[in-house]
Motif scaffolding. Structure first.
Motif, PDB file in Angstrom:
ATOM      1  N   THR A   1      18.653 -26.051  29.001  1.00 11.12           N
ATOM      2  CA  THR A   1      19.130 -27.209  28.261  1.00 11.12           C
ATOM      3  C   THR A   1      18.009 -28.235  28.125  1.00 11.12           C
ATOM      4  OG1 THR A   1      20.712 -28.999  28.271  1.00 11.12           O
ATOM      5  CG2 THR A   1      20.122 -28.138  30.403  1.00 11.12           C
ATOM      6  N   SER A   2      18.017 -28.937  27.000  1.00 14.99           N
ATOM      7  CA  SER A   2      16.918 -29.877  26.729  1.00 14.99           C
ATOM      8  C   SER A   2      17.058 -31.154  27.547  1.00 14.99           C
ATOM      9  CB  SER A   2      16.914 -30.247  25.249  1.00 14.99           C
ATOM     10  OG  SER A   2      18.014 -31.094  24.969  1.00 14.99           O
ATOM     11  N   GLY A   3      18.229 -31.430  28.057  1.00 15.96           N
ATOM     12  CA  GLY A   3      18.440 -32.673  28.814  1.00 15.96           C
ATOM     13  C   GLY A   3      18.681 -33.877  27.919  1.00 15.96           C
ATOM     14  N   ASN A   4      18.600 -33.688  26.603  1.00 15.08           N
ATOM     15  CA  ASN A   4      18.653 -34.850  25.712  1.00 15.08           C
ATOM     16  C   ASN A   4      20.066 -35.381  25.483  1.00 15.08           C
ATOM     17  OD1 ASN A   4      15.960 -34.819  25.467  1.00 15.08           O
ATOM     18  ND2 ASN A   4      15.888 -33.877  23.428  1.00 15.08           N
ATOM     19  N   SER A   5      21.065 -34.495  25.476  1.00 12.86           N
ATOM     20  CA  SER A   5      22.411 -34.951  25.120  1.00 12.86           C
ATOM     21  C   SER A   5      22.956 -35.916  26.157  1.00 12.86           C
ATOM     22  CB  SER A   5      23.346 -33.753  24.967  1.00 12.86           C
ATOM     23  OG  SER A   5      22.883 -32.951  23.911  1.00 12.86           O
ATOM     24  N   PHE A   6      22.743 -35.602  27.425  1.00 17.64           N
ATOM     25  CA  PHE A   6      23.267 -36.510  28.447  1.00 17.64           C
ATOM     26  C   PHE A   6      22.443 -37.799  28.494  1.00 17.64           C
ATOM     27  CE2 PHE A   6      24.317 -37.621  33.019  1.00 17.64           C
ATOM     28  CZ  PHE A   6      25.552 -38.145  32.684  1.00 17.64           C
TER      29      PHE A   6
ATOM     30  N   LEU B   1      27.311 -27.162  37.396  1.00 13.54           N
ATOM     31  CA  LEU B   1      28.595 -27.424  38.047  1.00 13.54           C
ATOM     32  C   LEU B   1      29.743 -26.852  37.229  1.00 13.54           C
ATOM     33  CD1 LEU B   1      28.023 -31.085  39.279  1.00 13.54           C
ATOM     34  CD2 LEU B   1      28.566 -29.123  40.737  1.00 13.54           C
ATOM     35  N   GLU B   2      29.578 -26.921  35.910  1.00 14.59           N
ATOM     36  CA  GLU B   2      30.610 -26.345  35.041  1.00 14.59           C
ATOM     37  C   GLU B   2      30.691 -24.830  35.239  1.00 14.59           C
ATOM     38  OE1 GLU B   2      32.814 -27.859  32.314  1.00 14.59           O
ATOM     39  OE2 GLU B   2      32.572 -29.042  34.138  1.00 14.59           O
ATOM     40  N   GLY B   3      29.532 -24.264  35.540  1.00 14.16           N
ATOM     41  CA  GLY B   3      29.543 -22.896  36.010  1.00 14.16           C
ATOM     42  C   GLY B   3      29.437 -21.789  34.987  1.00 14.16           C
ATOM     43  N   PHE B   4      29.372 -22.099  33.729  1.00 13.75           N
ATOM     44  CA  PHE B   4      29.195 -20.980  32.811  1.00 13.75           C
ATOM     45  C   PHE B   4      27.941 -21.199  31.980  1.00 13.75           C
ATOM     46  CE2 PHE B   4      30.662 -23.593  29.394  1.00 13.75           C
ATOM     47  CZ  PHE B   4      31.655 -24.382  29.951  1.00 13.75           C
ATOM     48  N   PRO B   5      27.235 -20.124  31.719  1.00 11.28           N
ATOM     49  CA  PRO B   5      26.038 -20.267  30.907  1.00 11.28           C
ATOM     50  C   PRO B   5      26.439 -20.742  29.510  1.00 11.28           C
ATOM     51  CG  PRO B   5      26.217 -18.061  31.844  1.00 11.28           C
ATOM     52  CD  PRO B   5      27.519 -18.745  32.071  1.00 11.28           C
ATOM     53  N   ASP B   6      25.808 -21.762  29.027  1.00  9.97           N
ATOM     54  CA  ASP B   6      26.182 -22.297  27.726  1.00  9.97           C
ATOM     55  C   ASP B   6      24.911 -22.583  26.943  1.00  9.97           C
ATOM     56  OD1 ASP B   6      27.044 -23.630  25.546  1.00  9.97           O
ATOM     57  OD2 ASP B   6      28.488 -24.876  26.618  1.00  9.97           O
ATOM     58  N   MET B   7      24.533 -21.638  26.120  1.00  9.78           N
ATOM     59  CA  MET B   7      23.274 -21.753  25.405  1.00  9.78           C
ATOM     60  C   MET B   7      23.318 -22.803  24.306  1.00  9.78           C
ATOM     61  SD  MET B   7      21.345 -19.860  27.009  1.00  9.78           S
ATOM     62  CE  MET B   7      19.936 -19.959  25.909  1.00  9.78           C
ATOM     63  N   SER B   8      24.486 -23.325  24.003  1.00 10.69           N
ATOM     64  CA  SER B   8      24.568 -24.248  22.880  1.00 10.69           C
ATOM     65  C   SER B   8      23.819 -25.554  23.151  1.00 10.69           C
ATOM     66  CB  SER B   8      26.028 -24.555  22.552  1.00 10.69           C
ATOM     67  OG  SER B   8      26.599 -25.234  23.647  1.00 10.69           O
ATOM     68  N   PHE B   9      23.363 -25.772  24.394  1.00 15.46           N
ATOM     69  CA  PHE B   9      22.639 -27.002  24.673  1.00 15.46           C
ATOM     70  C   PHE B   9      21.141 -26.883  24.407  1.00 15.46           C
ATOM     71  CE2 PHE B   9      25.527 -30.218  26.014  1.00 15.46           C
ATOM     72  CZ  PHE B   9      26.709 -29.504  26.161  1.00 15.46           C
ATOM     73  N   VAL B  10      20.711 -25.698  24.011  1.00 16.18           N
ATOM     74  CA  VAL B  10      19.317 -25.547  23.590  1.00 16.18           C
ATOM     75  C   VAL B  10      19.206 -26.110  22.179  1.00 16.18           C
ATOM     76  CG1 VAL B  10      17.593 -23.843  22.920  1.00 16.18           C
ATOM     77  CG2 VAL B  10      18.862 -23.556  25.027  1.00 16.18           C
TER      78      VAL B  10
ATOM     79  N   ARG C   1      10.329 -27.403  21.443  1.00 14.18           N
ATOM     80  CA  ARG C   1      11.385 -27.670  20.457  1.00 14.18           C
ATOM     81  C   ARG C   1      12.740 -27.615  21.164  1.00 14.18           C
ATOM     82  NH1 ARG C   1      11.305 -24.028  15.916  1.00 14.18           N
ATOM     83  NH2 ARG C   1      12.393 -25.629  14.745  1.00 14.18           N
ATOM     84  N   HIS C   2      12.814 -28.369  22.195  1.00 11.31           N
ATOM     85  CA  HIS C   2      14.038 -28.522  23.000  1.00 11.31           C
ATOM     86  C   HIS C   2      14.567 -27.191  23.534  1.00 11.31           C
ATOM     87  CE1 HIS C   2      13.481 -32.321  21.199  1.00 11.31           C
ATOM     88  NE2 HIS C   2      13.869 -31.927  20.010  1.00 11.31           N
ATOM     89  N   GLY C   3      13.634 -26.385  23.982  1.00 13.80           N
ATOM     90  CA  GLY C   3      14.012 -25.141  24.653  1.00 13.80           C
ATOM     91  C   GLY C   3      14.101 -23.940  23.723  1.00 13.80           C
ATOM     92  N   ARG C   4      13.893 -24.178  22.411  1.00  8.77           N
ATOM     93  CA  ARG C   4      14.049 -23.044  21.496  1.00  8.77           C
ATOM     94  C   ARG C   4      12.860 -22.091  21.518  1.00  8.77           C
ATOM     95  NH1 ARG C   4      15.739 -25.872  16.029  1.00  8.77           N
ATOM     96  NH2 ARG C   4      14.679 -27.540  17.124  1.00  8.77           N
ATOM     97  N   ASN C   5      11.690 -22.595  21.919  1.00 12.24           N
ATOM     98  CA  ASN C   5      10.479 -21.772  21.829  1.00 12.24           C
ATOM     99  C   ASN C   5      10.116 -21.043  23.106  1.00 12.24           C
ATOM    100  OD1 ASN C   5      10.064 -22.335  19.260  1.00 12.24           O
ATOM    101  ND2 ASN C   5       8.374 -23.783  19.551  1.00 12.24           N
ATOM    102  N   VAL C   6      11.007 -21.042  24.062  1.00 10.39           N
ATOM    103  CA  VAL C   6      10.688 -20.334  25.304  1.00 10.39           C
ATOM    104  C   VAL C   6      11.714 -19.241  25.537  1.00 10.39           C
ATOM    105  CG1 VAL C   6       9.331 -21.998  26.634  1.00 10.39           C
ATOM    106  CG2 VAL C   6      11.796 -22.273  26.486  1.00 10.39           C
TER     107      VAL C   6
END
Ligand code: F0G
Length: 866
Positions: free
Chosen positions: A634-639, A808-817, A621-626
């Motif tokens: 990140t799910s990779g889907n947005s990019f 590269l952005e360098g900060f953990p950003d969980m919002s991409f899950v 579920r795009h990284g939510r279940n792990v």
């Protein structure tokens, strides 16, 4: 005790045959309808998981008949195949299977209506056997019987505790003493021990043959109770304990007044060429445990012999076991000891020495394949060299999974009809434990088979070594292996090991990916290039049960800003089809566990970011279940969606089209990428048609999305014909879109991996413009060189690039899950712009990657467009 004559035996056997109506050549007692299983139910109730493993590696023969050192099974064509058995019932069958003298003894006992069970009374058979065991051990011992090796070990432990009042047992690293809870404490391998972490007795482990370590252990051990050892460690890899070391153990045991306890379950009763291996090594243990061969391959029996001077009277009552010292087992035990004469011992010694010499010669000849040959008598071990496999993905993969020994056992069984097994705690050592009946001719056969193995290992002949995995094809009776025998040079790049400083100065991002389809196999293992598609698929299916993440070479990626990160690709060696198959059957836990393993490996490799992609995103579920282990996933889907949108927009401009005049169809619109593309592009197009698969809730979800954004919807692919622009974002593996579905001069942006559009469609329809919608150009054109990733240097997939960009952005950003959104897509787009990650050139259509015959093709074709 006399043996019954052959004619007597025949009469007895035929009376059994009459009763059950079967001939003696088949499995007479068990060949009835009640024990037959069809393939559906086979193995469902008894060790189903182990059976699956054995089946995969071609070791799941159901042997119906056994005689001497041969066992027999029926192949798929119903033919009886003879196998030379070197596993010998884990060392039990010193006299081979069904030795006539021993079976006669068994029949005689049963037919004579002797008393088998009379617990709590005198037993002349048990008494005779105990006396004979004591005599043969050259001492004065009291004997306690058991049913298995581990049970005798338990009895020895109990007696030692009683005798010494101690609480700590001493044992050797690599020891194996059984798997019951008490015996398990002594067993070395944490694989067997840790799941049952019961605190009871304490155990002090000593390094084998390390006198200093031994003396230090004795100096600090608290209240020792006894020292257990195997003269030759069997399950630990056929490793002999040195004489001087053993003597020192014996001296220290005597000093500390604790018993020296020899576990001779495997080494004892002739297997190593003497009656007891400890005697040959110059020690006289206080307790001696025997089992295995004592039962003659028929009875389940073990015994612990305890020096009478140490024996505690109360142990007679304190320890008991219902089936121990039964008349039947004791009769067989006595018969076995009788057969174990000097001639037998000499035969074990001579044959063993001959075979060992030949195996050592092989080691000398093929040092890249065999690293060691060990053992005594007919207890030999051949250690394969793990590091001999740097060039082969398949062999390295099997070795990393501790499956190399099992795989080789599968090879020897299916190709040479020789049965060996790896030792349990040292999976690269093959145990060679024939019965004493082995003939020199058979030993020549063993050497020839191992030589063939060595040649293939040394030559990296992956085709020849793995042909048998294509279930059945290389097995006897199925004709010649269908795999081509042409030799090829395998070029698998060994892992680049960056220096420690370089490794940790850069932020590290993992990409968790899998194979698109079976066509990707040769890019992992070039020597398998000549396999046809069906066999590539069968090969991958056969290794899928062992799937675990494989770390590929790391690559450093530079941003336009000058920042750098390290990409750590992690491959799950399964295909989209395999993942989809299990996903559709709702085996979510199995799939999630696989992805979680990848995440755990990424964590272990020092990654801070993990990019999912394709099915690793879908099944979680795009990284939510792990569980992210503190990393950013990140799910990779947005990019990917950002690239698709961008591709559509620029291709329109390239064709001089205006979106408000165009109809866009999105195939796979209920998926994460398809949905967010629809949300972004809906306002721009004259008409938008959302296409769903029609499965399960697809129509309902499709309707919901369409209503929300003001689009049309359909579950019929023919609706695509109404569109002049098509985005494919499906997780289909069967190429659903063909020329019949596409309007004249349609523009197709295929984001799916594997691709949705068939290559023959692209070839036939020159009016179409087909582009890969999710490919990005890296600012410094790094070559990812990831096997199974058929892109030319300088290109990457969107899902993979998303993780790189976030790192590269360098900060953990969980919002991409989790699910993608318009906001996330826009954000990814601006991040990508900042770092100079450009959408691939889309004015020229790129071919559909998955349809290429092999990776070289793909690379050169794509390079033309790059
Ligand atoms: N001790 C030794 C030295 C053994 O090799 C074994 C079993 C045992 C004890 C336990 O005997 O299985 O009858 O309870 N060895 C088996 C083998 C597992 O593969 O050789 P058990």
């Amino acid at each position: 005790m006399d043996i019954c004559r052959e004619d007597e035996r025949r009469t007895l056997l035929s009376s059994y045959d009459d009763t059950i109506g079967a001939g003696p050549s088949r499995s007479i007692f068990y060949d009835d309808a009640t024990t037959k299983r069809d393939d559906q139910t086979r193995g469902a109730h008894h060790k189903p998981n182990l059976l699956e493993l054995l089946r995969t590696i071609g070791l799941d023969n159901d042997y119906h008949r056994a005689q001497g050192d041969r066992i027999y099974y029926f192949d798929e064509l119903g033919r009886e195949i003879e196998v030379l058995d070197l596993v010998s019932g884990y060392g039990t069958l010193l006299f081979g299977h069904n030795h006539p003298d021993l079976t006669n003894e068994a029949i005689r006992f049963l037919a004579s209506a002797s008393c088998n069970h009379a617990q709590g009374s005198a037993s002349s058979l048990a008494d005779s056997l105990a006396a004979e065991l004591s005599r043969r051990a050259e001492g004065d011992f009291c004997v306690t019987f058991g049913n298995s090796g581990a049970e005798a070990v338990e009895a020895a432990m109990k007696h030692a505790l009683l005798e010494t009042g101690g609480q700590t047992f001493m044992t050797l690293d690599g020891a194996f003493h059984g798997k019951t809870l008490g015996a398990l404490q002594l067993t070395s391998s944490p694989i067997f021990r840790q799941p049952f972490g019961v605190r009871g007795v304490q155990v002090e482990r000593v390094s084998v043959n390390n006198v200093r370590n031994l003396e230090a252990a004795f100096a600090h051990v608290h209240r020792p109770a006894g020292f257990f050892f195997e003269p030759i460690q069997g399950e630990g890899g056929i490793r002999q304990v040195r004489r001087e070391f053993l003597r020192r153990i014996a001296e220290l045991c005597a000093e500390h007044r604790i018993p020296l306890i020899a576990d001779e379950c495997q080494t004892g009763l002739g297997r190593t060429g003497t009656y007891l291996a400890s005697h040959a090594l110059g020690v006289r243990p206080d307790y001696i445990i025997v089992s295995k061969a004592l039962g003659g391959g028929i009875a389940k029996i073990s015994a612990v012999l305890i020096d009478r001077l140490r024996y505690r009277a109360e142990f007679d009552v304190l320890h008991s076991s219902t089936f121990a010292n039964d008349g039947f087992s004791c009769a067989i035990g006595l018969k076995t000891l009788k057969m174990l004469d000097d001639e037998t011992l000499e035969s074990c010694r001579e044959k063993g020495a001959w075979l060992k010499r030949r195996l050592q010669a092989l080691k000398k000849k093929y040092p890249a394949a065999i690293t060691n040959v060990r053992g005594m008598g007919l207890m030999l071990g051949v250690e394969l060299r793990k590091s001999a496999l740097p060039d082969s993905f398949v062999l390295r993969f099997l070795a990393a999974r501790d499956l190399l020994g099992l795989f080789v056992a599968g090879y020897l069984l299916n190709v040479h009809q020789i049965r060996v097994a790896p030792t349990l705690s040292d999976s690269t050592t093959l145990r060679i434990q024939p019965s004493v009946l082995i003939q020199y001719e058979s030993m020549h056969r063993i050497v020839a088979a191992l030589e063939d193995l060595c040649v293939r290992l040394q030559r990296r002949d992956i085709v020849g070594l793995t042909a048998f995995l294509l279930q059945g094809d290389a097995r006897p009776g199925r004709g010649a292996p269908i795999w081509p025998s042409r030799k090829r040079t395998v070029t698998f790049r060994p892992s680049r090991q960056p220096t420690a400083a370089a490794a940790f100065s850069l932020r590290r991002v993992a990409w968790l990916f899998h194979l698109n389809d079976a066509d990707d196999l040769p890019s992992l293992e070039p020597s398998l290039q000549d396999l046809d598609q069906a066999n590539r698929k069968r090969f991958l299916d056969s290794i899928a049960p062992f799937a675990m993440p494989v770390a590929m070479d790391r690559v450093e990626i530079r941003s336009g800003t000058g920042d750098r990160v390290q990409l750590q690709p992690l491959l799950l060696p399964v295909t989209s089809r395999w993942l989809k198959f299990h996903f559709e059957r709702r085996r979510f836990r199995k799939l999630r566990t696989l992805v979680q393993q990848g995440i755990d490996v990424a964590f272990g490799l020092g990654c801070e970011f993990v990019s999912l992609g394709q099915f690793t995103s879908i099944v979680t579920r795009h990284g939510r279940n792990v569980s992210p282990q503190g990393m950013s996933i990140t799910s990779g889907n947005s990019f990917s969606a950002a690239l698709a949108v961008n591709a559509v927009q620029s291709v329109l401009a390239g064709h001089g089209l205006v979106s408000t005049d165009c109809t866009l169809a999105i195939v796979g619109a209920t998926g994460d990428i398809g949905r967010v593309c629809a949300e972004i592009l809906a306002p721009e197009f004259r008409k938008l048609i959302l296409i769903g698969s029609g499965r399960q809730n697809s129509a309902r979800r499709l309707k919901h999305i369409a209503r929300r954004i003001g689009a049309d919807w359909s579950c019929d692919l023919m609706a695509v014909r109404a569109a002049n622009i098509v985005i494919c974002a499906t997780n289909a593996v069967d190429l659903p879109l063909t020329e019949v579905h596409l309007a004249n001069a349609a523009i197709v942006c295929d984001v799916s991996m594997p691709a949705t559009l068939d290559r023959s469609t692209i070839r036939q329809r020159s009016d179409l413009s087909v582009l890969r919608g999710s490919v990005v150009r890296l600012p410094f054109n790094e070559e990812l060189g990831i096997p199974g990733l058929p892109l030319p240097p300088g290109y990457a997939y969107g899902c993979l690039a998303e993780g790189i960009l976030l790192a590269l952005e360098g900060f953990p950003d969980m919002s991409f899950v989790g699910r993608s959104s318009v906001c996330k897509v826009n954000r990814m787009e601006s991040i990508a712009r900042r770092h100079g990650f450009l959408p691939a050139d889309r004015t020229t259509p790129l071919p559909v990657v998955r349809m290429m015959q092999d990776c070289n093709h793909v690379s050169s074709d794509l390079r033309r467009f790059a």
